[in-house]
Design a protein around this motif. Structure first.
Motif, PDB file in Angstrom:
ATOM      1  N   UNK A 141       0.837  -1.193   0.000  1.00  0.00           N
ATOM      2  CA  UNK A 141       0.000   0.000   0.000  1.00  0.00           C
ATOM      3  C   UNK A 141       0.877   1.250   0.000  1.00  0.00           C
ATOM      4  N   UNK A 142       0.630   2.132  -0.959  1.00  0.00           N
ATOM      5  CA  UNK A 142       1.366   3.390  -1.060  1.00  0.00           C
ATOM      6  C   UNK A 142       0.363   4.482  -1.428  1.00  0.00           C
ATOM      7  N   UNK A 143       0.350   5.561  -0.673  1.00  0.00           N
ATOM      8  CA  UNK A 143      -0.543   6.674  -0.994  1.00  0.00           C
ATOM      9  C   UNK A 143       0.200   7.609  -1.945  1.00  0.00           C
ATOM     10  N   UNK A 144       0.079   7.348  -3.237  1.00  0.00           N
ATOM     11  CA  UNK A 144       0.842   8.091  -4.231  1.00  0.00           C
ATOM     12  C   UNK A 144       0.386   9.536  -4.367  1.00  0.00           C
ATOM     13  N   UNK A 170      15.767 -10.392  -5.865  1.00  0.00           N
ATOM     14  CA  UNK A 170      16.637 -11.520  -5.532  1.00  0.00           C
ATOM     15  C   UNK A 170      16.105 -12.281  -4.315  1.00  0.00           C
ATOM     16  N   UNK A 171      16.403 -13.559  -4.249  1.00  0.00           N
ATOM     17  CA  UNK A 171      16.041 -14.343  -3.084  1.00  0.00           C
ATOM     18  C   UNK A 171      16.963 -14.001  -1.925  1.00  0.00           C
ATOM     19  N   UNK A 172      16.494 -14.270  -0.720  1.00  0.00           N
ATOM     20  CA  UNK A 172      17.324 -13.998   0.452  1.00  0.00           C
ATOM     21  C   UNK A 172      18.578 -14.860   0.454  1.00  0.00           C
ATOM     22  N   UNK A 173      18.485 -16.040  -0.140  1.00  0.00           N
ATOM     23  CA  UNK A 173      19.629 -16.945  -0.144  1.00  0.00           C
ATOM     24  C   UNK A 173      20.541 -16.799  -1.344  1.00  0.00           C
ATOM     25  N   UNK A 174      20.283 -15.816  -2.203  1.00  0.00           N
ATOM     26  CA  UNK A 174      21.074 -15.668  -3.424  1.00  0.00           C
ATOM     27  C   UNK A 174      22.455 -15.089  -3.169  1.00  0.00           C
ATOM     28  N   UNK A 175      22.600 -14.377  -2.044  1.00  0.00           N
ATOM     29  CA  UNK A 175      23.848 -13.697  -1.765  1.00  0.00           C
ATOM     30  C   UNK A 175      24.016 -12.407  -2.543  1.00  0.00           C
ATOM     31  N   UNK A 176      22.944 -11.972  -3.236  1.00  0.00           N
ATOM     32  CA  UNK A 176      23.027 -10.793  -4.093  1.00  0.00           C
ATOM     33  C   UNK A 176      22.368  -9.566  -3.481  1.00  0.00           C
ATOM     34  N   UNK A 177      21.716  -9.733  -2.347  1.00  0.00           N
ATOM     35  CA  UNK A 177      21.127  -8.578  -1.679  1.00  0.00           C
ATOM     36  C   UNK A 177      22.241  -7.712  -1.099  1.00  0.00           C
ATOM     37  N   UNK A 178      22.151  -6.419  -1.320  1.00  0.00           N
ATOM     38  CA  UNK A 178      23.172  -5.493  -0.851  1.00  0.00           C
ATOM     39  C   UNK A 178      22.572  -4.528   0.161  1.00  0.00           C
ATOM     40  N   UNK A 179      23.443  -3.806   0.852  1.00  0.00           N
ATOM     41  CA  UNK A 179      22.974  -2.797   1.799  1.00  0.00           C
ATOM     42  C   UNK A 179      22.073  -1.795   1.075  1.00  0.00           C
ATOM     43  N   UNK A 180      20.972  -1.470   1.691  1.00  0.00           N
ATOM     44  CA  UNK A 180      20.042  -0.539   1.083  1.00  0.00           C
ATOM     45  C   UNK A 180      18.941  -1.195   0.295  1.00  0.00           C
ATOM     46  N   UNK A 181      19.081  -2.486  -0.005  1.00  0.00           N
ATOM     47  CA  UNK A 181      18.032  -3.212  -0.700  1.00  0.00           C
ATOM     48  C   UNK A 181      16.941  -3.642   0.280  1.00  0.00           C
ATOM     49  N   UNK A 182      15.699  -3.607  -0.176  1.00  0.00           N
ATOM     50  CA  UNK A 182      14.566  -4.083   0.607  1.00  0.00           C
ATOM     51  C   UNK A 182      14.007  -5.315  -0.091  1.00  0.00           C
ATOM     52  N   UNK A 183      13.854  -6.383   0.640  1.00  0.00           N
ATOM     53  CA  UNK A 183      13.355  -7.632   0.075  1.00  0.00           C
ATOM     54  C   UNK A 183      11.880  -7.483  -0.274  1.00  0.00           C
ATOM     55  N   UNK A 184      11.501  -7.862  -1.499  1.00  0.00           N
ATOM     56  CA  UNK A 184      10.094  -7.746  -1.889  1.00  0.00           C
ATOM     57  C   UNK A 184       9.243  -8.725  -1.087  1.00  0.00           C
ATOM     58  N   UNK A 185       7.999  -8.333  -0.825  1.00  0.00           N
ATOM     59  CA  UNK A 185       7.103  -9.200  -0.079  1.00  0.00           C
ATOM     60  C   UNK A 185       5.659  -8.805  -0.382  1.00  0.00           C
ATOM     61  N   UNK A 186       4.756  -9.714  -0.082  1.00  0.00           N
ATOM     62  CA  UNK A 186       3.329  -9.466  -0.225  1.00  0.00           C
ATOM     63  C   UNK A 186       2.813  -9.092   1.157  1.00  0.00           C
ATOM     64  N   UNK A 187       2.519  -7.815   1.372  1.00  0.00           N
ATOM     65  CA  UNK A 187       2.051  -7.359   2.675  1.00  0.00           C
ATOM     66  C   UNK A 187       0.651  -7.877   2.952  1.00  0.00           C
ATOM     67  N   UNK A 188       0.377  -8.157   4.208  1.00  0.00           N
ATOM     68  CA  UNK A 188      -0.953  -8.542   4.624  1.00  0.00           C
ATOM     69  C   UNK A 188      -1.784  -7.277   4.830  1.00  0.00           C
ATOM     70  N   UNK A 189      -2.872  -7.165   4.114  1.00  0.00           N
ATOM     71  CA  UNK A 189      -3.704  -5.967   4.241  1.00  0.00           C
ATOM     72  C   UNK A 189      -5.134  -6.352   4.614  1.00  0.00           C
TER      73      UNK A 189
END
Length: 203
Positions: free
Chosen positions: A50-53, A184-203
């Motif tokens: 959810x984002x209030x654009x 990227x997956x959490x186990x890929x080793x490719x997530x860097x500082x400043x990256x936010x892992x994508x997810x499906x928020x519960x609304x």
């Protein structure tokens, strides 16, 4: 950066806006599958947020999903859709391609927050467009193009020099902060500082 949130109370269970958005999430999940890990990236419905654009107090629903049923060895090809609420129903306000492998851009989704306004950043190898929601419609508020060789620079489709390109782009971004969501997956080793892992928020 303050992120959009929904009060966790019983009212959210009967909120017509959230109810309509849950229907969108259910439909996308049925069509593209639940989020699941591939070798390096996640697939299915990978993001719902959810984002209030337009800052009207009624949030929009930002979704991203793999636009084909990909196996774990396939490249991630993503689509981004943004929905609003109008006349008692969820309506599509924006749909466009996300990032994919081979483009030179790490697969992800960027939001720019500037002066209390969220922009959706549509990024390709050569062009970045910053989309804004106003009066119920998304439009490009600012675009930056560069290609080399040959060295070509454009701001809002107008040719500029390299220095003018950098100046105008920096002026537009000044005071803003990015939310960088990554596929990227959490186990890929490719997530860097400043990256936010994508997810499906519960609304």
């Amino acid at each position: 950066v303050e992120e959009s949130s929904v009060p966790e109370d019983s009212a959210s269970d009967t909120d017509p806006v959230l109810s309509a958005y849950r229907g969108i999430i259910a439909d996308l999940t049925q069509e593209y599958g639940e989020k699941h890990d591939g070798t390096f990236c996640v697939f299915g419905l990978v993001m719902a947020k959810l984002v209030d654009f337009d800052n009207d107090g009624v949030p929009e629903l930002l979704c991203s999903y793999s636009s084909k049923r990909a196996s774990e060895k396939d490249d991630g090809i993503y689509q981004v859709s943004i929905y609003g609420y109008k006349d008692g129903a969820a309506v599509e306000l924006y749909t466009g391609p996300g990032s994919n492998f081979g483009s030179g851009v790490k697969p992800g989704l960027w939001l720019l927050l500037k002066d209390g306004q969220y922009y959706y950043a549509s990024i390709s190898l050569e062009t970045t467009e910053y989309w804004v929601l106003s009066d119920g419609e998304f439009s490009v508020a600012f675009s930056a193009f560069k290609n080399f060789p040959p060295d070509t620079y454009k701001i809002n489709s107008e040719p500029v020099s390299e220095s003018e390109y950098e100046t105008q782009l920096n002026d537009f971004l000044e005071g803003g902060t990015f939310e960088r969501y990554i596929y990227y997956t959490k186990g890929s080793g490719l997530l860097a500082d400043g990256h936010i892992y994508v997810d499906v928020d519960v609304i």
